[in-house]
Design an enzyme around this catalytic site. Structure first.
Site, PDB file in Angstrom:
ATOM      1  N   GLN A   1      -3.009  14.019   2.960  1.00 10.14           N
ATOM      2  CA  GLN A   1      -3.262  13.886   1.516  1.00 10.14           C
ATOM      3  C   GLN A   1      -4.643  13.287   1.293  1.00 10.14           C
ATOM      4  O   GLN A   1      -4.897  12.572   0.332  1.00 10.14           O
ATOM      5  CB  GLN A   1      -2.203  13.005   0.856  1.00 10.14           C
ATOM      6  CG  GLN A   1      -0.846  13.678   0.775  1.00 10.14           C
ATOM      7  CD  GLN A   1       0.174  12.836   0.025  1.00 10.14           C
ATOM      8  OE1 GLN A   1      -0.134  12.211  -0.983  1.00 10.14           O
ATOM      9  NE2 GLN A   1       1.390  12.813   0.524  1.00 10.14           N
TER      10      GLN A   1
ATOM     11  N   GLY B   1      -4.281  10.085  -6.882  1.00 13.04           N
ATOM     12  CA  GLY B   1      -5.027  11.320  -6.692  1.00 13.04           C
ATOM     13  C   GLY B   1      -6.406  11.318  -7.324  1.00 13.04           C
ATOM     14  O   GLY B   1      -7.077  12.352  -7.347  1.00 13.04           O
TER      15      GLY B   1
ATOM     16  N   GLY C   1     -11.849   6.727  -7.957  1.00 11.14           N
ATOM     17  CA  GLY C   1     -12.543   7.558  -8.933  1.00 11.14           C
ATOM     18  C   GLY C   1     -13.786   6.925  -9.541  1.00 11.14           C
ATOM     19  O   GLY C   1     -14.350   7.451 -10.495  1.00 11.14           O
TER      20      GLY C   1
ATOM     21  N   CYS D   1      -9.158  11.913  -2.050  1.00  8.64           N
ATOM     22  CA  CYS D   1      -7.735  12.189  -2.258  1.00  8.64           C
ATOM     23  C   CYS D   1      -7.460  13.659  -2.483  1.00  8.64           C
ATOM     24  O   CYS D   1      -8.181  14.316  -3.235  1.00  8.64           O
ATOM     25  CB  CYS D   1      -7.224  11.471  -3.497  1.00  8.64           C
ATOM     26  SG  CYS D   1      -7.349   9.719  -3.373  1.00  8.64           S
TER      27      CYS D   1
ATOM     28  N   ARG E   1       1.775   4.909   4.274  1.00  7.24           N
ATOM     29  CA  ARG E   1       1.364   4.914   2.873  1.00  7.24           C
ATOM     30  C   ARG E   1       1.808   6.197   2.178  1.00  7.24           C
ATOM     31  O   ARG E   1       2.071   6.235   1.001  1.00  7.24           O
ATOM     32  CB  ARG E   1      -0.159   4.788   2.811  1.00  7.24           C
ATOM     33  CG  ARG E   1      -0.735   4.816   1.409  1.00  7.24           C
ATOM     34  CD  ARG E   1      -2.250   4.669   1.439  1.00  7.24           C
ATOM     35  NE  ARG E   1      -2.818   5.264   0.245  1.00  7.24           N
ATOM     36  CZ  ARG E   1      -3.020   4.610  -0.896  1.00  7.24           C
ATOM     37  NH1 ARG E   1      -2.720   3.355  -0.969  1.00  7.24           N
ATOM     38  NH2 ARG E   1      -3.521   5.217  -1.935  1.00  7.24           N
TER      39      ARG E   1
ATOM     40  N   TYR F   1     -16.672   8.110   5.936  1.00  2.68           N
ATOM     41  CA  TYR F   1     -15.740   7.580   4.932  1.00  2.68           C
ATOM     42  C   TYR F   1     -14.543   8.512   4.935  1.00  2.68           C
ATOM     43  O   TYR F   1     -14.693   9.720   4.779  1.00  2.68           O
ATOM     44  CB  TYR F   1     -16.407   7.559   3.548  1.00  2.68           C
ATOM     45  CG  TYR F   1     -15.468   7.117   2.441  1.00  2.68           C
ATOM     46  CD1 TYR F   1     -14.774   5.910   2.537  1.00  2.68           C
ATOM     47  CD2 TYR F   1     -15.261   7.894   1.307  1.00  2.68           C
ATOM     48  CE1 TYR F   1     -13.913   5.495   1.530  1.00  2.68           C
ATOM     49  CE2 TYR F   1     -14.405   7.477   0.292  1.00  2.68           C
ATOM     50  CZ  TYR F   1     -13.730   6.280   0.413  1.00  2.68           C
ATOM     51  OH  TYR F   1     -12.872   5.870  -0.580  1.00  2.68           O
TER      52      TYR F   1
ATOM     53  N   ASP G   1      -7.821   1.724  -9.581  1.00  2.00           N
ATOM     54  CA  ASP G   1      -8.121   2.079  -8.192  1.00  2.00           C
ATOM     55  C   ASP G   1      -8.533   3.539  -8.028  1.00  2.00           C
ATOM     56  O   ASP G   1      -7.740   4.450  -8.261  1.00  2.00           O
ATOM     57  CB  ASP G   1      -6.855   1.787  -7.355  1.00  2.00           C
ATOM     58  CG  ASP G   1      -6.989   2.260  -5.919  1.00  2.00           C
ATOM     59  OD1 ASP G   1      -8.131   2.413  -5.444  1.00  2.00           O
ATOM     60  OD2 ASP G   1      -5.933   2.472  -5.275  1.00  2.00           O
TER      61      ASP G   1
ATOM     62  N   ASP H   1       0.820  -1.202   0.000  1.00  2.00           N
ATOM     63  CA  ASP H   1       0.000   0.000   0.000  1.00  2.00           C
ATOM     64  C   ASP H   1       0.858   1.257   0.000  1.00  2.00           C
ATOM     65  O   ASP H   1       1.469   1.596   1.014  1.00  2.00           O
ATOM     66  CB  ASP H   1      -0.867  -0.057   1.276  1.00  2.00           C
ATOM     67  CG  ASP H   1      -2.106   0.794   1.175  1.00  2.00           C
ATOM     68  OD1 ASP H   1      -2.490   1.161   0.058  1.00  2.00           O
ATOM     69  OD2 ASP H   1      -2.691   1.095   2.232  1.00  2.00           O
TER      70      ASP H   1
HETATM   71  P1  XMP Z   1     -12.638   6.118  -4.239  1.00  3.90           P
HETATM   72  O1  XMP Z   1     -12.747   7.155  -5.321  1.00  3.90           O
HETATM   73  O2  XMP Z   1     -13.139   4.794  -4.665  1.00  3.90           O
HETATM   74  O3  XMP Z   1     -11.074   5.954  -3.984  1.00  3.90           O
HETATM   75  O4  XMP Z   1     -13.267   6.588  -2.972  1.00  3.90           O
HETATM   76  C1  XMP Z   1     -10.530   4.992  -3.150  1.00  3.90           C
HETATM   77  C2  XMP Z   1      -9.026   4.964  -3.301  1.00  3.90           C
HETATM   78  O5  XMP Z   1      -8.448   6.211  -2.904  1.00  3.90           O
HETATM   79  C3  XMP Z   1      -7.117   6.002  -2.434  1.00  3.90           C
HETATM   80  N1  XMP Z   1      -6.993   6.657  -1.139  1.00  3.90           N
HETATM   81  C4  XMP Z   1      -6.416   7.859  -0.960  1.00  3.90           C
HETATM   82  N2  XMP Z   1      -5.758   8.666  -1.822  1.00  3.90           N
HETATM   83  N3  XMP Z   1      -5.409  10.225  -0.067  1.00  3.90           N
HETATM   84  C5  XMP Z   1      -5.237   9.858  -1.361  1.00  3.90           C
HETATM   85  O6  XMP Z   1      -4.606  10.607  -2.114  1.00  3.90           O
HETATM   86  C6  XMP Z   1      -6.048   9.469   0.848  1.00  3.90           C
HETATM   87  O7  XMP Z   1      -6.193   9.836   1.999  1.00  3.90           O
HETATM   88  C7  XMP Z   1      -6.565   8.204   0.383  1.00  3.90           C
HETATM   89  N4  XMP Z   1      -7.206   7.199   0.999  1.00  3.90           N
HETATM   90  C8  XMP Z   1      -7.454   6.257   0.040  1.00  3.90           C
HETATM   91  C9  XMP Z   1      -6.907   4.504  -2.357  1.00  3.90           C
HETATM   92  O8  XMP Z   1      -6.134   4.140  -3.469  1.00  3.90           O
HETATM   93  C10 XMP Z   1      -8.326   3.958  -2.422  1.00  3.90           C
HETATM   94  O9  XMP Z   1      -8.386   2.647  -2.915  1.00  3.90           O
END
Ligand code: XMP
Length: 493
Positions: free
Chosen positions: A420, A307, A347, A312, A408, A392, A345, A255
């Protein structure tokens, strides 16, 4: 007409899913004939190409068993102790019915402090030792505990005797039959002489009410459900991995928000050397260069996205990333040559995004916000402005990092923590057992429109330039959404 992907994605722009639209092709099969089976990684086949994100507001035992029952998989988050992460895996793998439960063990002399001690389960299991190993003495039901309203009393004061027991792998019909025959409301599931969970009649009725589940779900060579888990790339993650392997983890995800690092390359080699049977998924990556490095190191799967997740802020904070449509296409166009499946992964907020991700070369989609807010996601529902919501949060949010996920984002060595990600809430979506089957049907219809009867066929059409696409202008995107109405209700099923 339209553009081949190869031409479009070499034009100097970073496109995300909403920028893109496929041109329809020719239909000579029914939507139901579309086969969505795929692979998570080299050796993990799935009948449903959906993966739950390793996030602490998405993937614990209940999500893992539900996703496996649907033919997909969940990746258990690492934002907890290694033994607790392993316990989530063990619990999810110790059943073959997607009941909502997170088994909790107490001893008769323990005191239940509050309702929260029950975690996601309606019961507390009582054993002599207070752990899963030890003689099964009985159970406490949450309703019974709440009715008595006697906080501070011992478990033995509420305890009910052990109910009839069945093997852990019993299916819904077998459990139902046992409840019926014994005229009981609860049955125990047993594995290797240990009680692993309780199933109530209410849970059986609830699960029975959902659309038909894929036959048997995602089952591994051990006969148990497939469950993945995420770890970091520090020295102590090797010890964590040992716990997870003992619990039967089927794939491990390294991760990291920027996976092309010396830490990850070394960890990939370590995992492949020590656990040659275990699939290791690297990432995240968004470029062909990053992907190639991880492929050379021996990854079995690649996680793509930087991102693009709903929570994100990486692109804003660090100025690095890529539009998710471009990232998925570019990485897939190199990964397929080595037979390495790609996970798109982040979006994903509708079924159209899934059709786009899978047609642009991904083998699966990983989702956070899409699955959060379901009853299977960890956490309790609360009311916000009259709406029922569940928390969430980004794993790079300050709140999650304080709980341990800072690695991470390579923030653990710095004294100053920079977030982030953000903390938010998503609407109550009901059970994934209901909305995932509907989403899959919508994805099948999208595949039918582009003339692809499987993921492989979509990938072939893309590479042979038969599948054509275009970029939508801002106005075209507005036109493609709901517009010009005074009011409407958005309902898909
Ligand atoms: P979705 O759009 O499905 O995205 O809610 C889930 C994915 O977002 C990533 N993730 C993060 N990326 N800051 C980021 O830049 C964060 O705090 C964060 N938390 C999760 C991760 O890849 C996840 O599967």
């Amino acid at each position: 007409d339209g553009y081949a992907a190869e031409k479009l994605f070499n034009s100097g722009f970073s496109y995300t899913y909403d920028d893109l639209i496929f041109l329809p092709h020719y239909i000579d099969f029914a939507a139901d004939a579309v086969d969505l089976s795929s692979r998570l990684s080299r050796n993990i086949p799935l009948s449903t190409p959906f993966v739950a994100s390793p996030m602490d507001t998405v993937s614990e035992s209940a999500m893992a068993s539900a996703m496996a029952a649907l033919g997909g998989i969940a990746i258990i988050h690492p934002n907890t102790t290694p033994s607790r992460q392993a316990a989530f895996i063990r619990a999810a793998k110790s059943r073959r019915v997607p009941i909502l439960s997170d088994p909790v063990f107490f001893s008769p002399s323990d005191v239940i402090d509050s309702e929260e001690d029950f975690a996601a389960s309606p019961f507390i299991l009582v054993t002599e030792s207070g752990h899963s190993k030890g003689k099964f003495l009985g159970f406490v039901s949450k309703t019974n505990y709440l009715n008595q309203n006697d906080k501070g009393a011992r478990v033995s004061d509420y305890m009910e005797p052990p109910p009839a027991a069945l093997p852990w792998s019993s299916d819904l019909a077998r459990i139902e039959e046992e409840l019926e025959n014994k005229k009981e409301n609860v049955v125990a599931l047993v594995k290797d002489d240990e009680v692993v969970d309780l199933v109530s009649k209410e849970e059986v009725d609830r699960v029975r009410g959902y659309p038909k589940l894929a036959s048997g779900g995602s089952v591994g060579a051990d006969g148990e459900w497939l469950v993945g888990a995420a770890i970091g790339t520090r020295e102590q993650d090797k010890e964590r991995l040992e716990h997870l392997v003992k619990a039967g983890v089927n794939a491990v995800v390294l991760d990291s928000s920027q996976g092309n690092s010396i830490y990850q390359l070394e960890m990939i080699k370590y995992v492949k050397k020590v656990y040659p049977e275990l699939d290791v998924i690297g990432g995240n990556v968004v470029t062909m260069y990053q992907a190639d490095n991880l492929i050379q190191a021996g990854v079995d799967g690649l996680r793509v996205g930087m991102g693009s997740g709903s929570i994100c802020t990486t692109q804003e904070v660090c100025a690095v990333g890529r539009g998710q449509g471009t990232a998925v296409y570019k990485v897939s166009s190199i990964a397929y040559k080595s037979g390495v499946p790609v996970i798109a992964d982040g979006g994903i907020s509708n079924s159209g995004h899934i059709v786009k991700a899978l047609s642009l070369g991904a083998s699966t989609v990983m989702m956070g916000s899409f699955l959060a807010g379901s009853i299977e996601a960890p956490g309790a529902y609360v009311y916000q402005n009259g709406q029922r919501v569940k928390k969430y949060r980004g794993m790079g949010s300050l709140e999650a990092m304080t709980q341990g996920s800072d690695q991470r984002y390579l923030g653990d060595t710095a004294k100053l923590k920079i977030a982030q990600g953000v903390v938010g809430a998503v609407k109550d979506k009901g059970s994934v057992l209901k909305f995932v089957p509907y989403t899959m049907q919508a994805v099948r219809q999208g595949f039918q429109d582009i003339g692809a009867n499987s993921l492989q066929s979509a990938h072939d059409l893309l590479r042979s330039r038969v599948l054509r696409l275009e970029v939508r202008t801002g106005a075209a995107q507005v036109e493609g959404g709901i517009h010009g109405l005074v009011s409407y209700e958005k309902k898909y099923y």
